[in-house]
Design an enzyme around this catalytic site. Structure first.
Site, PDB file in Angstrom:
ATOM      1  N   GLU A  74     -21.587  18.948  45.419  1.00 44.73           N
ATOM      2  CA  GLU A  74     -20.713  19.913  46.101  1.00 44.73           C
ATOM      3  C   GLU A  74     -19.907  19.226  47.195  1.00 44.73           C
ATOM      4  OE1 GLU A  74     -21.706  23.816  46.641  1.00 44.73           O
ATOM      5  OE2 GLU A  74     -22.307  23.858  44.531  1.00 44.73           O
ATOM      6  N   HIS A 115     -24.632  20.778  37.998  1.00 43.61           N
ATOM      7  CA  HIS A 115     -23.900  19.846  38.863  1.00 43.61           C
ATOM      8  C   HIS A 115     -24.017  18.382  38.449  1.00 43.61           C
ATOM      9  CE1 HIS A 115     -24.048  23.407  41.306  1.00 43.61           C
ATOM     10  NE2 HIS A 115     -23.355  22.850  42.283  1.00 43.61           N
ATOM     11  N   ASP A 171     -22.965  31.652  36.116  1.00 49.35           N
ATOM     12  CA  ASP A 171     -23.671  30.585  36.827  1.00 49.35           C
ATOM     13  C   ASP A 171     -24.061  31.085  38.214  1.00 49.35           C
ATOM     14  OD1 ASP A 171     -24.690  27.949  37.343  1.00 49.35           O
ATOM     15  OD2 ASP A 171     -22.934  27.589  38.583  1.00 49.35           O
ATOM     16  N   SER A 172     -25.000  30.391  38.820  1.00 46.51           N
ATOM     17  CA  SER A 172     -25.415  30.751  40.182  1.00 46.51           C
ATOM     18  C   SER A 172     -24.297  30.467  41.194  1.00 46.51           C
ATOM     19  CB  SER A 172     -26.655  29.942  40.565  1.00 46.51           C
ATOM     20  OG  SER A 172     -26.368  28.555  40.475  1.00 46.51           O
ATOM     21  N   CYS A 218     -25.994  28.269  33.881  1.00 51.20           N
ATOM     22  CA  CYS A 218     -26.935  27.788  34.895  1.00 51.20           C
ATOM     23  C   CYS A 218     -28.284  27.474  34.236  1.00 51.20           C
ATOM     24  CB  CYS A 218     -27.112  28.896  35.937  1.00 51.20           C
ATOM     25  SG  CYS A 218     -28.287  28.519  37.224  1.00 51.20           S
ATOM     26  N   CYS A 272     -28.988  20.409  34.882  1.00 51.02           N
ATOM     27  CA  CYS A 272     -28.455  21.176  36.013  1.00 51.02           C
ATOM     28  C   CYS A 272     -26.935  21.095  35.922  1.00 51.02           C
ATOM     29  CB  CYS A 272     -28.952  20.584  37.331  1.00 51.02           C
ATOM     30  SG  CYS A 272     -28.223  21.348  38.791  1.00 51.02           S
TER      31      CYS A 272
HETATM   32  N1  DGL Z   1     -26.655  26.143  38.610  1.00 53.01           N
HETATM   33  C1  DGL Z   1     -27.945  25.600  38.971  1.00 53.01           C
HETATM   34  C2  DGL Z   1     -28.572  24.945  37.740  1.00 53.01           C
HETATM   35  O1  DGL Z   1     -27.915  24.570  36.790  1.00 53.01           O
HETATM   36  C3  DGL Z   1     -27.830  24.602  40.122  1.00 53.01           C
HETATM   37  C4  DGL Z   1     -27.519  25.241  41.462  1.00 53.01           C
HETATM   38  C5  DGL Z   1     -28.569  26.227  41.931  1.00 53.01           C
HETATM   39  O2  DGL Z   1     -29.660  25.824  42.344  1.00 53.01           O
HETATM   40  O3  DGL Z   1     -28.295  27.437  41.861  1.00 53.01           O
HETATM   41  O4  DGL Z   1     -29.767  24.828  37.689  1.00 53.01           O
END
Ligand code: DGL
Length: 262
Positions: free
Chosen positions: A151, A184, A11-12, A74, A182
């Site tokens: 977050e 989150h 993930d990012s 992600c 997404c």
């Molecule tokens: N993990 C990213 C997503 O699911 C969200 C956070 C980011 O912008 O890196 O798109």
């Protein structure tokens, strides 16, 4: 092939721990290695070329752990980097968009997609839904503020509900099914529910865990040990609030993290 090898999850940042949560609920015996690029998050505001490059770098790091399969948790990296990683990885690579889109394509009426700016701009969900249901009515919406609210831990908060309401107002009333595209957003379900009661939310983490289960069953194989599978968390940066925020997404205490360089 040794089915006791780990599943690599990328993930990012730490939002992808919501996908790890779904994987551990459905497949508790599996060994997981999670890589979160916390030094370079967010990806959702970056360009295709950068996201693709970051995804390839993350895939290369996870290959060191000899995974039986890789999951791009992600949505943004799935939208922009999945094809490139699939082209070079020696193991199967799953993203979160195909499973989420497959579920959305089964819906009769119009479908909403919430995601980062980069995910929405990619058109990846629309493409994947239309491949299955060409006549689908799809409404995509970028909700960049929601990542920060999750977050911050404002999951069930009047301010979050108000922001969700403001975003969701852009979707026609007829949209009763919405994909949480997404990492989150599943954490914000209480506020989202309040902002748009009666909506069916498709959690891309849950459906991806089901897709992983199917892949293990059909080819890669389940881990044979009877004990709960270990979880190793690798991050590219560790800030002070990481343990607290990470535990919230993971749904269990995030015990220890290791730092890696990409
Ligand atoms: N993990 C990213 C997503 O699911 C969200 C956070 C980011 O912008 O890196 O798109």
């Amino acid at each position: 092939m040794n089915s006791n090898r780990p599943i690599g999850v990328f993930d990012s940042g730490i939002g992808g721990l919501t996908v790890v949560h779904a994987l551990r609920r459905l497949l508790p015996g599996e060994s997981l290695v999670y890589l979160g690029d916390t030094a370079r998050v967010p990806y959702g505001t970056k360009s295709h070329a950068t996201i693709e490059r970051y995804t390839l770098q993350a895939g290369a790091i996870l290959q060191r752990y000899d995974p039986k399969l890789l999951v791009i948790a992600c949505n943004t990296a799935s939208a922009h980097g999945l094809a490139a990683l699939q082209a070079v990885a020696p193991c199967p690579v799953l993203g979160v968009i195909e499973p989420g889109a497959a579920m959305a394509a089964q819906v009769e009426g119009p479908v909403g997609i919430l995601g980062t700016i980069a995910t929405v701009q990619s058109g990846a969900y629309e493409g994947a839904i239309r491949r299955r249901r060409p006549e689908a009515e799809i409404h995509s919406l970028a909700c960049p503020l929601l990542v920060s609210l999750a977050e911050e831990g404002w999951l069930d908060d009047p301010i979050t509900t108000e922001i969700c309401e403001r975003y969701l107002k852009a979707l026609p009333e007829s949209v009763r099914t919405i994909v949480l595209g997404c990492t989150h957003y599943p954490a914000l379900r209480p506020s989202l529910d309040r902002a748009r009661p009666g909506t069916t939310w498709i959690d891309s983490g849950d459906v991806t865990a089901e897709a992983v289960d199917a892949l293990l069953k059909n080819s890669a194989g389940y881990r044979i040990e009877s004990s709960k599978g270990p979880l190793r968390v690798l991050l590219t940066d560790a800030s002070s609030r990481l343990q607290e925020v990470g535990s919230r997404f993971l749904g269990e205490s995030l015990e220890s993290v290791e730092l890696v360089e990409l």
